[in-house]
Structure formats: C-alpha cells, structure tokens
Design a protein around this motif. Structure first.
Motif, PDB file in Angstrom:
ATOM      1  N   ASN A 149       0.818  19.870  -0.557  1.00  0.00           N
ATOM      2  CA  ASN A 149      -0.203  19.209   0.268  1.00  0.00           C
ATOM      3  C   ASN A 149      -0.911  18.052  -0.462  1.00  0.00           C
ATOM      4  OD1 ASN A 149       0.302  21.007   2.382  1.00  0.00           O
ATOM      5  ND2 ASN A 149      -1.162  22.503   1.590  1.00  0.00           N
ATOM      6  N   ILE A 150      -0.129  17.115  -0.951  1.00  0.00           N
ATOM      7  CA  ILE A 150      -0.681  15.944  -1.633  1.00  0.00           C
ATOM      8  C   ILE A 150      -0.983  14.856  -0.610  1.00  0.00           C
ATOM      9  CG2 ILE A 150      -0.270  14.180  -3.399  1.00  0.00           C
ATOM     10  CD1 ILE A 150      -0.471  16.980  -4.555  1.00  0.00           C
ATOM     11  N   SER A 151      -2.232  14.391  -0.585  1.00  0.00           N
ATOM     12  CA  SER A 151      -2.623  13.309   0.323  1.00  0.00           C
ATOM     13  C   SER A 151      -3.563  12.342  -0.398  1.00  0.00           C
ATOM     14  CB  SER A 151      -3.333  13.867   1.567  1.00  0.00           C
ATOM     15  OG  SER A 151      -2.455  14.645   2.348  1.00  0.00           O
ATOM     16  N   PHE A 152      -3.198  11.078  -0.406  1.00  0.00           N
ATOM     17  CA  PHE A 152      -4.067  10.026  -0.937  1.00  0.00           C
ATOM     18  C   PHE A 152      -3.482   8.683  -0.520  1.00  0.00           C
ATOM     19  CE2 PHE A 152      -0.828  10.184  -4.214  1.00  0.00           C
ATOM     20  CZ  PHE A 152      -0.692   8.865  -4.612  1.00  0.00           C
ATOM     21  N   LYS A 153      -4.250   7.619  -0.702  1.00  0.00           N
ATOM     22  CA  LYS A 153      -3.782   6.274  -0.389  1.00  0.00           C
ATOM     23  C   LYS A 153      -4.159   5.334  -1.513  1.00  0.00           C
ATOM     24  CE  LYS A 153      -3.590   2.755   3.238  1.00  0.00           C
ATOM     25  NZ  LYS A 153      -4.001   2.360   4.605  1.00  0.00           N
ATOM     26  N   SER A 213       0.845  -1.195   0.000  1.00  0.00           N
ATOM     27  CA  SER A 213       0.000   0.000   0.000  1.00  0.00           C
ATOM     28  C   SER A 213       0.880   1.244   0.000  1.00  0.00           C
ATOM     29  CB  SER A 213      -0.922   0.007   1.219  1.00  0.00           C
ATOM     30  OG  SER A 213      -0.169   0.130   2.409  1.00  0.00           O
ATOM     31  N   VAL A 214       0.451   2.268  -0.736  1.00  0.00           N
ATOM     32  CA  VAL A 214       1.204   3.523  -0.868  1.00  0.00           C
ATOM     33  C   VAL A 214       0.334   4.658  -0.347  1.00  0.00           C
ATOM     34  CG1 VAL A 214       2.335   5.128  -2.459  1.00  0.00           C
ATOM     35  CG2 VAL A 214       2.447   2.663  -2.880  1.00  0.00           C
ATOM     36  N   LEU A 225       4.544   6.911   2.503  1.00  0.00           N
ATOM     37  CA  LEU A 225       4.589   5.694   3.318  1.00  0.00           C
ATOM     38  C   LEU A 225       4.277   4.463   2.476  1.00  0.00           C
ATOM     39  CD1 LEU A 225       2.896   8.111   5.112  1.00  0.00           C
ATOM     40  CD2 LEU A 225       3.520   6.497   6.899  1.00  0.00           C
ATOM     41  N   ILE A 226       5.008   3.385   2.725  1.00  0.00           N
ATOM     42  CA  ILE A 226       4.743   2.068   2.150  1.00  0.00           C
ATOM     43  C   ILE A 226       4.337   1.156   3.300  1.00  0.00           C
ATOM     44  CG2 ILE A 226       5.652   0.127   0.820  1.00  0.00           C
ATOM     45  CD1 ILE A 226       5.630   2.645  -0.827  1.00  0.00           C
ATOM     46  N   ASP A 227       3.123   0.635   3.222  1.00  0.00           N
ATOM     47  CA  ASP A 227       2.599  -0.209   4.316  1.00  0.00           C
ATOM     48  C   ASP A 227       2.714   0.492   5.668  1.00  0.00           C
ATOM     49  OD1 ASP A 227       1.925  -2.292   2.599  1.00  0.00           O
ATOM     50  OD2 ASP A 227       3.922  -3.182   2.741  1.00  0.00           O
ATOM     51  N   GLY A 228       2.470   1.808   5.671  1.00  0.00           N
ATOM     52  CA  GLY A 228       2.490   2.569   6.913  1.00  0.00           C
ATOM     53  C   GLY A 228       3.861   2.978   7.393  1.00  0.00           C
ATOM     54  N   VAL A 229       4.909   2.610   6.676  1.00  0.00           N
ATOM     55  CA  VAL A 229       6.286   2.954   7.070  1.00  0.00           C
ATOM     56  C   VAL A 229       6.815   4.047   6.144  1.00  0.00           C
ATOM     57  CG1 VAL A 229       8.641   2.099   7.386  1.00  0.00           C
ATOM     58  CG2 VAL A 229       6.696   0.615   7.898  1.00  0.00           C
ATOM     59  N   GLU A 243      -3.124  -8.432  -7.056  1.00  0.00           N
ATOM     60  CA  GLU A 243      -2.669  -8.323  -5.666  1.00  0.00           C
ATOM     61  C   GLU A 243      -1.631  -7.222  -5.476  1.00  0.00           C
ATOM     62  OE1 GLU A 243      -1.267 -12.114  -4.417  1.00  0.00           O
ATOM     63  OE2 GLU A 243      -3.199 -13.106  -4.651  1.00  0.00           O
ATOM     64  N   ALA A 244      -1.401  -6.444  -6.528  1.00  0.00           N
ATOM     65  CA  ALA A 244      -0.394  -5.384  -6.463  1.00  0.00           C
ATOM     66  C   ALA A 244      -1.060  -4.014  -6.490  1.00  0.00           C
ATOM     67  CB  ALA A 244       0.579  -5.512  -7.633  1.00  0.00           C
ATOM     68  N   THR A 245      -0.322  -3.022  -6.012  1.00  0.00           N
ATOM     69  CA  THR A 245      -0.753  -1.630  -6.110  1.00  0.00           C
ATOM     70  C   THR A 245      -0.243  -1.081  -7.432  1.00  0.00           C
ATOM     71  OG1 THR A 245      -0.615  -1.382  -3.708  1.00  0.00           O
ATOM     72  CG2 THR A 245      -0.632   0.633  -5.014  1.00  0.00           C
ATOM     73  N   VAL A 246      -1.155  -0.532  -8.232  1.00  0.00           N
ATOM     74  CA  VAL A 246      -0.791  -0.012  -9.550  1.00  0.00           C
ATOM     75  C   VAL A 246      -1.049   1.485  -9.579  1.00  0.00           C
ATOM     76  CG1 VAL A 246      -1.190  -0.135 -12.035  1.00  0.00           C
ATOM     77  CG2 VAL A 246      -1.352  -2.216 -10.638  1.00  0.00           C
ATOM     78  N   ILE A 247      -0.012   2.236  -9.900  1.00  0.00           N
ATOM     79  CA  ILE A 247      -0.142   3.692 -10.045  1.00  0.00           C
ATOM     80  C   ILE A 247       0.287   4.064 -11.463  1.00  0.00           C
ATOM     81  CG2 ILE A 247       0.580   5.950  -9.194  1.00  0.00           C
ATOM     82  CD1 ILE A 247       1.088   4.688  -6.482  1.00  0.00           C
TER      83      ILE A 247
END
Length: 577
Positions: free
Chosen positions: A353-357, A333-334, A393-397, A520-524
């Motif tokens: 101020n970029i925010s998204f998940k 997750s990103v 953050l990647i997986d919250g890190v 199962e992957a995150t695609v951007i």
C-alpha cells in the motif's frame, strides 16, 4: 530441433544446391566401381590398352566432377550453417533483450550464455553434417545395395546380413547416450556458473580466504562434467572399432565367398573388386549415419534449450494500444497509487500500500533500514518489475500503458551497483545519450564531481575503462554513473543509493551542483545517509515495505519515531540541533 530448422528459410537456395551437389557426388562414387570392374574385366583381362586409357580417362572425369561437387557442397553447407548460427544467435540475443528481470532470474545468466554460445554451436555443427549425410547416407547405402545386387545376387546376402547387425549397434549406443547429452549441457551450465561467480567475486573470495573452497566447488563441477563427457566418449569410442570389426569381417566373407564364386565361374574378378568397394561404401554410409545418430541427440538437447528461451515470453510487454503514452506533453511527475509488490515465489510482500506523488522541481528522498524495499520502489518506476497491486503513474498515465522505450527515455537511472562498460570515459558518459557533444559530456562530468580525477588520467576523457570498471575506484565509478544520467537530461532522475561510496564533502558538493541542474525534473533519491536526504523537499520513511512516515526532515524528526531512530544512529545531538 525441427522448429529451429525453420530459421534455414533464408538459405533454402544454398541448402538445395548442397543437396543437389551431394546427390551428384554420391552418384559419381557409386559409378566409379562399375568403371573399375569394366577396366579389369574388359581391359586388363584382354590386355586392351586403348580400352583401359579410354575408360580410365572417363573415370578421371567422373572423379573430378565428384570432387567439384564435394567442394561445392562443403562450401555451401558451411556457409548456410554459419549463417544459420549467426542469425539464431542474433535472434536469441534480441529476444533475451526483451526479458524482464523475472526471466533472467528464472533461467540464470550463466545458462543464457551457454545457450547462446555452446548450444547454438552444437546445432550448427550437426546441421553442417546433416545437409550432406541426409542425402549421402541413404543414397549410398541403398544405391550400393542395388549396385551390388546387379553384380552378384548371392554374394549380396553377406551385405544384407551385416546391415541389421550395424543397425542394432547404432540403436544400442544411441539409447545409452541420448539421456547423457541433456545432463552434459546442464553440467556445463553449472561449470559456467561456478566459473563466472569465481571471476566476478575474486576480491571477496581472496578477502575471506575462500580460495580453497572455490577451488573445491570448481573441481566438483568440472569433475561432474568430465565424468559425463567420458561416459559419452567411451561409448562413441567403442562404436568405431566395433563398426570396423563388422566391416572387416564382412570384407573377409565377401573375399572368401567371392573367391569361391570366381573359381566356379559365377563372377568376374572385376565384379568382385567392384563388390568389395560397394560393400565398403555401404558400411561407411552406415558409419556416417551412426555418427549422426550420436550427434543429433546432443544437438536435439541443445535445440530444446534454445527453443525454451525463444518460447519464453517476457511478462512485461508493451501495450497493444500505444496511443496513451503520446497524448500529452511529458512533465515527469511520478505517482504511486496503492502499490503492493511481491517477488515471484516469495511468501511475503516486499511493498504494501505505497502511495505518494513526486512532482517536477521537487526532490523526494526514500530512507529506511536494509531490506525495507527502497530499491524495489525505484525498480517499479522504469518497469523492471510490474506491480502486484495498484499502479505507478507518470504524468497520470499508468506505466503499463506506455511503451517501455517511451517510458525509459524520460528516466535517468543511477543504479545501486555502478556499472561501467569497456571503452573510453567519454563513451561511458555518452552511453546516457549517444548524440551528446563533448561540451555536454564535460559539463555532466563537472556536475558529477568527476572532471578532476578524469583530467588526471593519462589520456583524460579518452582514457580507457577496463571491463567492469576495474581500473577506477568505487567512488569514481559512481560519479561516472551519475554523469551518464546527467548527460541524458531526463525528466525523472532516479538515484539508487548512488552517493554511498562518496565522502561527505564530495557528497555535499555534488548535491549542491545537482540542484540548479534538476530544477525542472523530478528527483527521487534512495539513500542510507541522513545527511544526503535532510535537504529533500519530501522524505519517505520505509519500514518493512510500508510507509512509516512522510514529510520534511524537521517534521519527521519531531513526529516520526522510525526516522528519529535513524537520525540518532547517524548524527550527534549538535548536528541534529
């Protein structure tokens, strides 16, 4: 220069042997004129053939020993200097590998190439000479003076009077040439830059008929380098005849006053012959020293440029505590959390101020006008740059708490400008994952819609890709780049405008084939085409580095003016409906 010489430590035994060999060689050179004087004074003058043969044979043994020492010193000095150059190039290359894009922008690619090749070669050449001249020149000079004094004190004043004159000549030339060496290396950087831009941009140059302009740029850069080199070489060329003139004048003076001393019985003929040889040895020692005085400043300028790179610390480094990146099972997750970014030296922020998940199993698309910051957003995820404010953050890190290797192992990047390497098609796809099997390589190529054109190539997957991929089209390069990312099987896919060179049919087929591969992957995806992003789970609309809207295609079409304007500029009313 001194700091760089610390890299000679692994070769200290070889360097020590060189110094010993040079020392012994110099002693043999200093001893030979004395033996020659004895042959003349005690053998020739008294017709003692036995003495001539005995001392002559001993001279041959001394000369042979000096020759062997000279060969050994040459071999070991070349070996040590060559190893030093190899190790320094490797260290410089490894250090540059750690640089972020900021450091590359600061120094420049052309300058880095010059420093890794030409500058190290300059230092290596001087080091080879220095190991020999450092011992030989002072020992030959002072040893020759001592030996000359032992033969005739009064005549030695001729040599003692000449030495300061030579020293002044060396000092004058060195003072004039030292500033020019730094300028010469900078102008070599400039020439490399112009040449590199010309060779890489030859298609654009010819398309816009700018060949004459580029020829003019190259001629100017080449002329500036040539002018500087000629100024340096003129001074160096003037030094040799001046030195030879001084030496020959000294020889005439020695023969003149030596003849008078012999006529008055103050010295022997053999002593005069030995004295002349000592004078030449002293002069040649000073000439070698003068060559070092000329070469060392240039090597010092090169060493300073090399040391500048080695001293430059990358502003993106791995954290001291690496435990944070390995504490949980990676999912991919990103999240962008209040991210702002400003390029070094820029007045305006590129992102604000970029925010998204973006979560695994989802396709997140980023669309916006040119210069809106789409590619900049993607560059922050693999940490090519660090955020100015906020966190990625990647997986919250936070990515700054992860090692760069661990972070980038989770990412499959397809850059905006497709980059291929020399080697086969298989090598280029396998660049994504070295241990990938042939079956996995073919499967990745099939998903990327590349298998058809690959199989039409003369040797199929073993066909050779030329430097920069110049023997394949832009669309083919993009598809091979996509296959390279697919074979990696990462947790996060980053597509930076990777479908722009594809026709609509291939684009649609590729995206349809990607869906089951990336469940199962995150695609951007960063894209210019609305048709590429309209099926995404989430579309982020960027405008001047800020999020102007976020949602699905239908939601944004109904509620977002910026997105509606982009859609209206690309699709007909029937396609929108």
């Amino acid at each position: 220069m001194i700091k760089l010489l610390s890299h000679l430590k692994p070769y200290r035994i070889a360097v020590t042997c060189v110094l010993v060999f040079v020392f012994l060689q110099t002693l043999s050179d200093l001893y030979l004129p004395t033996l020659l004087a004895d042959i003349v004074d005690k053998g020739v003058m008294y017709a003692d053939t036995h003495y001539i043969w005995r001392i002559g044979g001993f001279m041959l043994i001394v000369a042979l020993g000096g020759t062997l020492c000279s060969v050994g010193a040459s071999y070991l000095s070349a070996k040590a200097a060559g190893g030093f150059g190899r190790d320094l190039r490797s260290r410089l290359f490894a250090h540059v590998e750690k640089f972020s894009l900021n450091e590359f922008d600061k120094i420049g690619t052309a300058s880095l190439i010059t420093r890794t090749t030409n500058d190290i070669t300059q230092v290596q050449m001087v080091l080879t000479m220095m190991m020999r001249v450092l011992v030989m020149a002072p020992l030959m000079c002072f040893g020759g003076i001592i030996m000359a004094l032992s033969r005739d004190v009064k005549l030695s004043f001729v040599i003692i009077a000449i030495v300061p004159v030579i020293a002044l000549v060396i000092l004058f030339i060195s003072k004039r040439t030292i500033p020019l060496f730094g300028i010469q290396q900078k102008r070599l950087d400039r020439l490399n830059l112009v040449l590199r831009e010309h060779l890489t941009g030859i298609r654009v140059i010819r398309a816009f008929n700018r060949t004459q302009h580029e020829q003019s740029r190259y001629t100017t850069a080449n002329g500036e380098l040539t002018d500087t080199a000629m100024r340096v070489n003129r001074m160096m060329a003037a030094m040799m005849p001046v030195m030879m003139l001084i030496i020959n004048c000294a020889s005439i003076a020695i023969i003149w006053f030596g003849g008078i001393r012999i006529d008055h019985g103050g010295m022997e003929v053999g002593d005069l012959m030995a004295f002349i040889q000592y004078a030449w040895q002293i002069m040649f020692a000073l000439m070698f020293a003068s060559m070092m005085f000329v070469m060392v400043p240039r090597a010092s300028a090169s060493a300073a440029r090399i040391q500048e790179v080695l001293d430059m610390q990358p502003n993106i480094e791995d954290p001291a505590n690496r435990a944070a990146s390995s504490g949980q099972q990676a999912k991919g997750s990103v999240e962008f959390r209040d991210v702002s970014f400003r390029y070094p030296g820029a007045e305006m922020t590129a992102l604000t101020n970029i925010s998204f998940k973006a979560s695994p199993g989802e396709v997140t698309a980023i669309i916006g006008g040119t210069g809106s910051g789409k590619s900049t957003m993607l560059n922050l995820i693999p940490r090519f740059y660090d955020t100015s404010e906020g966190a990625v953050l990647i997986d919250g890190v936070d990515v700054r708490e992860m090692t760069q290797q661990a972070l980038r192992e989770t990412i499959g990047l397809v850059p905006q400008k497709a980059m291929l390497f020399t080697g086969s098609v298989t090598d280029n796809i396998r660049f994504g994952r070295e241990e990938a099997t042939d079956e996995e390589v073919r499967h990745a190529a099939a998903i990327a819609q590349a298998s058809e054109f690959i199989e039409r190539m003369p040797e199929g997957y073993q066909s050779v890709i030329s430097q920069g991929g110049t023997n394949v089209s832009g669309g083919q390069k993009q598809r091979l780049s996509i296959a390279r990312a697919l074979v990696r099987k990462p947790l996060i896919y980053l597509f930076d405008d990777s479908f722009s060179a594809l026709d609509f049919k291939t684009d649609a087929k590729l995206r349809a084939a990607l869906r089951p591969e990336t469940t199962e992957a995150t695609v951007i995806i960063v894209a210019q085409r609305v048709s590429t992003v309209m099926d995404a789970d989430r579309i982020i609309v960027l405008d001047d580095g800020q999020i102007a809207g976020m949602g699905t295609h239908r939601e944004l079409l109904d509620n977002n003016a910026v997105y509606r304007e982009i859609v209206m500029s690309q699709l007909s009313e029937e396609e929108i409906a």
